[in-house]
Design a protein around this motif. Structure first.
Motif, PDB file in Angstrom:
ATOM      1  N   PRO A 216       0.817  -1.191   0.192  1.00  0.00           N
ATOM      2  CA  PRO A 216      -0.054   0.066   0.028  1.00  0.00           C
ATOM      3  C   PRO A 216       0.819   1.486  -0.014  1.00  0.00           C
ATOM      4  CG  PRO A 216      -0.202  -1.194   2.183  1.00  0.00           C
ATOM      5  CD  PRO A 216       0.754  -2.152   1.255  1.00  0.00           C
ATOM      6  N   ILE A 217       0.526   2.248  -0.790  1.00  0.00           N
ATOM      7  CA  ILE A 217       1.131   3.693  -0.779  1.00  0.00           C
ATOM      8  C   ILE A 217       0.023   4.470   0.107  1.00  0.00           C
ATOM      9  CG2 ILE A 217       1.747   5.778  -2.367  1.00  0.00           C
ATOM     10  CD1 ILE A 217       1.949   3.658  -4.464  1.00  0.00           C
ATOM     11  N   ASP A 218      -1.137   4.359  -0.116  1.00  0.00           N
ATOM     12  CA  ASP A 218      -2.006   5.042   0.671  1.00  0.00           C
ATOM     13  C   ASP A 218      -3.494   4.356   0.757  1.00  0.00           C
ATOM     14  OD1 ASP A 218      -3.671   5.285  -1.874  1.00  0.00           O
ATOM     15  OD2 ASP A 218      -3.138   7.473  -1.898  1.00  0.00           O
ATOM     16  N   PRO A 219      -4.437   4.431   1.183  1.00  0.00           N
ATOM     17  CA  PRO A 219      -5.693   3.507   1.328  1.00  0.00           C
ATOM     18  C   PRO A 219      -6.302   3.349   0.160  1.00  0.00           C
ATOM     19  CG  PRO A 219      -5.916   5.607   2.816  1.00  0.00           C
ATOM     20  CD  PRO A 219      -4.792   6.065   1.921  1.00  0.00           C
ATOM     21  N   VAL A 220      -5.886   4.036  -1.073  1.00  0.00           N
ATOM     22  CA  VAL A 220      -6.349   3.436  -2.475  1.00  0.00           C
ATOM     23  C   VAL A 220      -5.423   2.922  -3.671  1.00  0.00           C
ATOM     24  CG1 VAL A 220      -8.754   4.833  -2.202  1.00  0.00           C
ATOM     25  CG2 VAL A 220      -6.420   5.841  -3.434  1.00  0.00           C
ATOM     26  N   ARG A 221      -4.350   3.236  -3.253  1.00  0.00           N
ATOM     27  CA  ARG A 221      -3.142   2.962  -4.308  1.00  0.00           C
ATOM     28  C   ARG A 221      -2.197   1.811  -3.894  1.00  0.00           C
ATOM     29  NH1 ARG A 221      -3.653   8.565  -4.556  1.00  0.00           N
ATOM     30  NH2 ARG A 221      -4.643   9.353  -6.351  1.00  0.00           N
ATOM     31  N   TRP A 222      -1.622   1.132  -4.516  1.00  0.00           N
ATOM     32  CA  TRP A 222      -0.547   0.138  -4.049  1.00  0.00           C
ATOM     33  C   TRP A 222       0.496  -0.285  -5.262  1.00  0.00           C
ATOM     34  CZ3 TRP A 222      -5.424  -2.046  -5.246  1.00  0.00           C
ATOM     35  CH2 TRP A 222      -5.622  -2.763  -6.525  1.00  0.00           C
ATOM     36  N   LEU A 223       1.678  -0.622  -4.841  1.00  0.00           N
ATOM     37  CA  LEU A 223       2.799  -1.018  -5.668  1.00  0.00           C
ATOM     38  C   LEU A 223       2.606  -2.439  -5.993  1.00  0.00           C
ATOM     39  CD1 LEU A 223       5.880   0.517  -4.133  1.00  0.00           C
ATOM     40  CD2 LEU A 223       4.521   1.194  -6.283  1.00  0.00           C
ATOM     41  N   GLY A 224       2.428  -3.140  -7.190  1.00  0.00           N
ATOM     42  CA  GLY A 224       2.003  -4.193  -7.526  1.00  0.00           C
ATOM     43  C   GLY A 224       2.674  -4.935  -8.914  1.00  0.00           C
ATOM     44  N   VAL A 284       6.937 -30.103   0.531  1.00  0.00           N
ATOM     45  CA  VAL A 284       7.229 -29.214  -0.598  1.00  0.00           C
ATOM     46  C   VAL A 284       6.833 -27.861  -0.208  1.00  0.00           C
ATOM     47  CG1 VAL A 284       7.008 -28.804  -3.083  1.00  0.00           C
ATOM     48  CG2 VAL A 284       7.067 -31.492  -2.259  1.00  0.00           C
ATOM     49  N   VAL A 285       7.713 -26.873  -0.835  1.00  0.00           N
ATOM     50  CA  VAL A 285       7.232 -25.501  -0.676  1.00  0.00           C
ATOM     51  C   VAL A 285       7.538 -25.015  -2.160  1.00  0.00           C
ATOM     52  CG1 VAL A 285       7.549 -23.305   0.046  1.00  0.00           C
ATOM     53  CG2 VAL A 285       7.343 -25.113   1.630  1.00  0.00           C
ATOM     54  N   VAL A 286       6.238 -24.371  -3.014  1.00  0.00           N
ATOM     55  CA  VAL A 286       6.816 -24.153  -4.280  1.00  0.00           C
ATOM     56  C   VAL A 286       6.331 -22.645  -4.033  1.00  0.00           C
ATOM     57  CG1 VAL A 286       6.169 -24.145  -6.482  1.00  0.00           C
ATOM     58  CG2 VAL A 286       5.964 -26.202  -5.360  1.00  0.00           C
ATOM     59  N   LYS A 287       7.341 -21.831  -4.330  1.00  0.00           N
ATOM     60  CA  LYS A 287       7.175 -20.259  -4.260  1.00  0.00           C
ATOM     61  C   LYS A 287       7.057 -19.908  -5.749  1.00  0.00           C
ATOM     62  CE  LYS A 287       7.904 -17.420  -1.432  1.00  0.00           C
ATOM     63  NZ  LYS A 287       7.236 -16.607  -2.687  1.00  0.00           N
ATOM     64  N   ALA A 288       5.608 -19.960  -6.310  1.00  0.00           N
ATOM     65  CA  ALA A 288       5.320 -19.130  -7.521  1.00  0.00           C
ATOM     66  C   ALA A 288       4.780 -17.873  -7.754  1.00  0.00           C
ATOM     67  CB  ALA A 288       4.349 -20.341  -8.310  1.00  0.00           C
ATOM     68  N   ALA A 289       4.524 -17.321  -6.344  1.00  0.00           N
ATOM     69  CA  ALA A 289       3.945 -15.832  -6.228  1.00  0.00           C
ATOM     70  C   ALA A 289       5.078 -15.013  -6.924  1.00  0.00           C
ATOM     71  CB  ALA A 289       3.334 -15.660  -4.912  1.00  0.00           C
ATOM     72  N   ALA A 290       4.416 -13.778  -7.444  1.00  0.00           N
ATOM     73  CA  ALA A 290       5.351 -12.632  -7.571  1.00  0.00           C
ATOM     74  C   ALA A 290       5.409 -11.729  -6.733  1.00  0.00           C
ATOM     75  CB  ALA A 290       4.955 -11.800  -9.026  1.00  0.00           C
ATOM     76  N   VAL A 291       6.292 -11.833  -5.712  1.00  0.00           N
ATOM     77  CA  VAL A 291       6.370 -10.958  -4.455  1.00  0.00           C
ATOM     78  C   VAL A 291       7.203  -9.398  -4.559  1.00  0.00           C
ATOM     79  CG1 VAL A 291       7.400 -11.251  -1.971  1.00  0.00           C
ATOM     80  CG2 VAL A 291       6.617 -13.194  -3.264  1.00  0.00           C
ATOM     81  N   ALA A 292       6.516  -8.842  -4.144  1.00  0.00           N
ATOM     82  CA  ALA A 292       7.541  -7.226  -4.307  1.00  0.00           C
ATOM     83  C   ALA A 292       8.535  -7.107  -3.488  1.00  0.00           C
ATOM     84  CB  ALA A 292       6.230  -6.249  -3.718  1.00  0.00           C
ATOM     85  N   ASP A 293       9.743  -6.924  -4.340  1.00  0.00           N
ATOM     86  CA  ASP A 293      10.918  -6.566  -3.647  1.00  0.00           C
ATOM     87  C   ASP A 293      11.012  -5.544  -2.631  1.00  0.00           C
ATOM     88  OD1 ASP A 293      12.065  -8.919  -4.948  1.00  0.00           O
ATOM     89  OD2 ASP A 293      12.385  -7.639  -6.616  1.00  0.00           O
ATOM     90  N   PHE A 294      10.062  -4.567  -2.673  1.00  0.00           N
ATOM     91  CA  PHE A 294      10.380  -3.450  -1.921  1.00  0.00           C
ATOM     92  C   PHE A 294       8.749  -2.744  -1.720  1.00  0.00           C
ATOM     93  CE2 PHE A 294      13.829  -3.278  -4.831  1.00  0.00           C
ATOM     94  CZ  PHE A 294      15.030  -2.875  -3.829  1.00  0.00           C
ATOM     95  N   ARG A 295       8.657  -1.981  -0.593  1.00  0.00           N
ATOM     96  CA  ARG A 295       7.481  -1.396  -0.116  1.00  0.00           C
ATOM     97  C   ARG A 295       7.860  -0.038   0.346  1.00  0.00           C
ATOM     98  NH1 ARG A 295       9.208  -4.308   4.422  1.00  0.00           N
ATOM     99  NH2 ARG A 295       9.421  -3.232   6.257  1.00  0.00           N
ATOM    100  N   PRO A 296       6.730   0.966   0.253  1.00  0.00           N
ATOM    101  CA  PRO A 296       6.758   2.494   0.857  1.00  0.00           C
ATOM    102  C   PRO A 296       7.393   2.181   2.131  1.00  0.00           C
ATOM    103  CG  PRO A 296       4.903   2.011  -0.595  1.00  0.00           C
ATOM    104  CD  PRO A 296       5.410   0.554  -0.448  1.00  0.00           C
ATOM    105  N   ALA A 297       8.245   2.920   2.576  1.00  0.00           N
ATOM    106  CA  ALA A 297       8.593   2.980   3.924  1.00  0.00           C
ATOM    107  C   ALA A 297       7.591   3.666   4.962  1.00  0.00           C
ATOM    108  CB  ALA A 297       9.832   3.786   4.164  1.00  0.00           C
ATOM    109  N   ASP A 298       6.570   4.659   4.415  1.00  0.00           N
ATOM    110  CA  ASP A 298       5.598   5.076   5.136  1.00  0.00           C
ATOM    111  C   ASP A 298       4.356   5.085   4.155  1.00  0.00           C
ATOM    112  OD1 ASP A 298       7.198   6.152   7.368  1.00  0.00           O
ATOM    113  OD2 ASP A 298       8.103   7.422   5.738  1.00  0.00           O
ATOM    114  N   THR A 312       6.849  11.801  -2.996  1.00  0.00           N
ATOM    115  CA  THR A 312       7.970  11.193  -3.171  1.00  0.00           C
ATOM    116  C   THR A 312       8.025   9.912  -2.264  1.00  0.00           C
ATOM    117  OG1 THR A 312       9.195  13.101  -3.298  1.00  0.00           O
ATOM    118  CG2 THR A 312      10.451  11.114  -2.717  1.00  0.00           C
ATOM    119  N   LEU A 313       8.168   8.561  -3.030  1.00  0.00           N
ATOM    120  CA  LEU A 313       8.111   7.472  -2.259  1.00  0.00           C
ATOM    121  C   LEU A 313       9.446   7.083  -1.988  1.00  0.00           C
ATOM    122  CD1 LEU A 313       5.614   5.280  -4.513  1.00  0.00           C
ATOM    123  CD2 LEU A 313       5.217   6.775  -2.409  1.00  0.00           C
ATOM    124  N   SER A 314       9.840   6.650  -0.641  1.00  0.00           N
ATOM    125  CA  SER A 314      10.944   6.210  -0.089  1.00  0.00           C
ATOM    126  C   SER A 314      10.565   4.670   0.028  1.00  0.00           C
ATOM    127  CB  SER A 314      11.309   6.837   1.175  1.00  0.00           C
ATOM    128  OG  SER A 314      12.754   6.018   1.649  1.00  0.00           O
TER     129      SER A 314
END
Length: 431
Positions: A216-224, A284-298, A312-314
């Motif tokens: 999440p970036i704010d209540p309506v937006r996200w990095l994906g 067995v564990v299969v990690k097929a998801a596309a996981v975000a490498d980063f997230r907004p600090a705030d 500005t996104l940190s």
């Protein structure tokens, strides 16, 4: 099948990746299995895989171990000689009575029943030369099992697919009932179908991740990202069909849950990390998801507006689920018997995949080339390379994601058999 000696010839067809399953089932039934791996077969499956399953040295050349036994020793000691897969070229050489490598030498010298699983493209199977060779082999008593119809290499569909391992094993078992002193023969063509109710992974616990995390970036937006979850869902469904207890940890996907699968909904990478590590002591564990490498600090508590100016996104790193699983297992902290990762690449996919496989300390890494037509996000099809920590690789040409899932689990199955051949039949905790 104890004290029965079976020679399995593995030749250079794409179905060679299933040959370890044939070997595994015969060994589990008590047979002594010697594998003859042709040069073509070795391009698909390495000798180490078969040696790990059989505990016996793989033979490839007529000149191997000459001081210990002659080039016809395997043929003389065999109760059955089986070829899986049998390519058009192998069938032609066998029909012609050639002995230009160890496998054809063994076929020419044996007096035991011979069973073959033809596998090739439809055009090759239907060619008059192949039909004539098949007729000659049948006349000499060779049992041709299949071919079946279905998906072939390169995305083609038609007759020419190797029968499934269980069907072929059933044919080998049937051949063992023949009179060994009758030259080659007496074994009819067999139409054998595996029991559809068989669930070889009953008692296994499997965790699959799917979809794309949303930060999440704010209540309506996200990095994906663009992941739909189709590939992970196909893997979960394939594991459930094999009888496993399956947890699907999924993010950002509206696709339905397959029958027999427990769905665990998450949103962020941190939530997925928590849920997967809580279930890490699985088979067995299969990690097929596309996981975000980063997230907004705030994360903004209210919607960001244009009037407020350009934000500005940190960014800060997310936990690395695959690396943490690999590290914890390497340090003796527990973890899955087989750990599988995925890598979506756009540049030098195999080299980058090898690097990721080593860094993450996984057993297998499935590499997607996102530049390939019909592969990757948003497609019902996929084209992958399955890299293994032992240096081997399995190439899966463009086909349905369901087929990719089954081929991946076949590769996993070989490693499960080597590490833990007798799964518990107890249900997973809480089931």
């Amino acid at each position: 099948m104890r004290n029965r000696r079976i020679v399995i010839g593995v030749t250079g067809g794409i179905a060679a990746y299933k040959a370890p399953l044939v070997v595994r089932r015969l060994v589990a039934a008590g047979a002594d299995v010697d594998v003859v791996l042709t040069r073509g077969g070795a391009r698909f499956v390495g000798a180490a895989t078969f040696e790990g399953l059989t505990g016996r040295a793989v033979r490839s050349e007529v000149w191997d171990a000459v001081e210990e036994e002659t080039h016809v020793a395997l043929a003389r000691h065999a109760d059955v000689v089986a070829v899986y897969p049998a390519t058009a070229h192998t069938m032609a050489r066998a029909a012609s009575g050639l002995a230009d490598d160890l496998l054809t030498t063994t076929l020419l010298a044996t007096t035991a029943p011979v069973v073959m699983a033809p596998a090739m493209h439809t055009e090759m199977w239907e060619h008059p030369a192949t039909r004539a060779n098949a007729a000659v082999l049948r006349e000499r008593g060779v049992a041709l099992v299949g071919p079946a119809e279905g998906a072939l290499m390169g995305g083609d569909v038609g007759a020419g697919r190797a029968v499934e391992p269980d069907a072929f094993v059933a044919a080998v078992v049937a051949a063992l009932g023949q009179d060994r002193e009758t030259p080659v023969g007496g074994v009819p063509d067999l139409e054998v179908v595996a029991d559809p109710d068989e669930q070889p992974w009953a008692g296994r616990r499997v965790v699959v991740t799917a979809g794309g995390t949303r930060e999440p970036i704010d209540p309506v937006r996200w990095l994906g990202n663009r992941s739909t979850g189709r590939m992970g869902i196909a893997i979960a469904a394939a594991a459930a069909r094999r009888g496993a207890d399956v947890d699907l940890v999924i993010a950002g996907s509206e696709l339905p849950t397959p029958p027999g699968v427990t769905r665990v909904e998450v949103t962020t990478a941190s939530e997925m990390h928590e849920q997967v590590l809580a279930r890490a002591d699985a088979d067995v564990v299969v990690k097929a998801a596309a996981v975000a490498d980063f997230r907004p600090a705030d994360v903004a508590q209210r919607k960001l507006k244009k009037a407020d100016g350009t934000p500005t996104l940190s960014l800060v790193p997310n936990p690395d689920i695959l690396a943490d699983l690999g590290r914890r297992r390497a340090e003796g902290g527990g973890g899955p018997t087989v750990l599988v990762g995925f890598a979506a690449e756009t540049d030098d996919p195999v080299a980058n995949g090898r690097d990721k496989l080593a860094r993450k300390q996984a057993d297998l890494l499935v590499v997607n080339d996102l530049t390939a037509t019909g592969a990757g996000f948003g497609h019902d099809t996929n084209e992958v390379v399955i890299l293994a920590a032992d240096g081997s690789r399995t190439d899966v040409a463009l086909t349905s994601k369901d087929e990719v899932a089954d081929r991946l689990l076949d590769v996993v199955d070989v490693r499960l058999a080597a590490a833990d051949p007798a799964p518990s039949r107890e249900p997973a905790p809480g089931r």
